[in-house]
Design a protein around this motif. Structure first.
Motif, PDB file in Angstrom:
ATOM      1  N   ASN A 170       0.840  -1.199   0.000  1.00  0.00           N
ATOM      2  CA  ASN A 170       0.000   0.000   0.000  1.00  0.00           C
ATOM      3  C   ASN A 170       0.873   1.246   0.000  1.00  0.00           C
ATOM      4  O   ASN A 170       1.210   1.772   1.059  1.00  0.00           O
ATOM      5  CB  ASN A 170      -0.908   0.018   1.234  1.00  0.00           C
ATOM      6  CG  ASN A 170      -1.770  -1.212   1.329  1.00  0.00           C
ATOM      7  OD1 ASN A 170      -2.445  -1.557   0.372  1.00  0.00           O
ATOM      8  ND2 ASN A 170      -1.741  -1.890   2.458  1.00  0.00           N
ATOM      9  N   CYS A 171       1.267   1.712  -1.193  1.00  0.00           N
ATOM     10  CA  CYS A 171       2.103   2.901  -1.286  1.00  0.00           C
ATOM     11  C   CYS A 171       1.942   3.541  -2.656  1.00  0.00           C
ATOM     12  O   CYS A 171       1.262   2.998  -3.527  1.00  0.00           O
ATOM     13  CB  CYS A 171       3.560   2.556  -1.017  1.00  0.00           C
ATOM     14  SG  CYS A 171       4.256   1.369  -2.175  1.00  0.00           S
ATOM     15  N   ASP A 172       2.613   4.675  -2.839  1.00  0.00           N
ATOM     16  CA  ASP A 172       2.539   5.355  -4.130  1.00  0.00           C
ATOM     17  C   ASP A 172       3.314   4.567  -5.190  1.00  0.00           C
ATOM     18  O   ASP A 172       4.096   3.675  -4.868  1.00  0.00           O
ATOM     19  CB  ASP A 172       3.037   6.795  -4.030  1.00  0.00           C
ATOM     20  CG  ASP A 172       4.487   6.892  -3.580  1.00  0.00           C
ATOM     21  OD1 ASP A 172       5.343   6.132  -4.087  1.00  0.00           O
ATOM     22  OD2 ASP A 172       4.781   7.748  -2.723  1.00  0.00           O
ATOM     23  N   SER A 173       3.092   4.919  -6.429  1.00  0.00           N
ATOM     24  CA  SER A 173       3.685   4.140  -7.526  1.00  0.00           C
ATOM     25  C   SER A 173       5.204   4.220  -7.553  1.00  0.00           C
ATOM     26  O   SER A 173       5.862   3.255  -7.930  1.00  0.00           O
ATOM     27  CB  SER A 173       3.099   4.570  -8.864  1.00  0.00           C
ATOM     28  OG  SER A 173       3.382   5.923  -9.118  1.00  0.00           O
ATOM     29  N   ALA A 174       5.789   5.338  -7.144  1.00  0.00           N
ATOM     30  CA  ALA A 174       7.252   5.464  -7.154  1.00  0.00           C
ATOM     31  C   ALA A 174       7.884   4.463  -6.184  1.00  0.00           C
ATOM     32  O   ALA A 174       8.843   3.764  -6.538  1.00  0.00           O
ATOM     33  CB  ALA A 174       7.665   6.883  -6.798  1.00  0.00           C
ATOM     34  N   LEU A 175       7.353   4.382  -4.969  1.00  0.00           N
ATOM     35  CA  LEU A 175       7.890   3.440  -3.992  1.00  0.00           C
ATOM     36  C   LEU A 175       7.579   2.002  -4.403  1.00  0.00           C
ATOM     37  O   LEU A 175       8.424   1.111  -4.267  1.00  0.00           O
ATOM     38  CB  LEU A 175       7.333   3.729  -2.595  1.00  0.00           C
ATOM     39  CG  LEU A 175       7.858   2.860  -1.458  1.00  0.00           C
ATOM     40  CD1 LEU A 175       9.390   2.914  -1.369  1.00  0.00           C
ATOM     41  CD2 LEU A 175       7.243   3.285  -0.135  1.00  0.00           C
TER      42      LEU A 175
END
Length: 79
Positions: A18-23
Motif C-alpha cells: 500500500n504505497c505510491d507508484s514510485a515506492l
C-alpha cells in the motif's frame, strides 16, 4: 500484519503493498512483490531500518516503508 511488526528470523509472505507508484516500483525492482516470501535478517537497534532476504538477495528498507507492506507471518526461522 505489517512487515514492520516482524522480528529477526521471521518468515512471511507478502499479501499487499500500500504505497505510491514510485515506492512500489522501487520495491518491485528488488523483487518485493505480492506473493513473495521474505525473511527478516536484521533489525537495527534504533528500529529505523530492517534487512530482509528475498529471492537470495538482501535488501535494507526503512521501517516507515516496511509499514506499507502487509504480510502473513509463516513461522520463525530456526537459527
Amino acid at each position: 500484519m505489517k512487515l514492520s511488526e516482524l522480528s529477526k528470523g521471521d518468515i512471511a509472505t507478502i499479501k499487499n503493498i500500500n504505497c505510491d507508484s514510485a515506492l512500489k516500483n522501487r520495491f518491485y525492482s528488488f523483487g518485493i512483490i505480492k506473493g513473495s516470501k521474505i525473511t527478516i535478517e536484521e533489525v537495527t537497534m534504533a528500529k529505523s531500518t530492517i534487512e530482509i532476504k528475498i529471492n537470495n538477495t538482501k535488501v535494507a528498507i526503512r521501517l516507515i516503508e516496511a509499514e506499507k507492506i502487509e504480510v502473513e507471518n509463516e513461522h520463525k526461522q530456526n537459527n
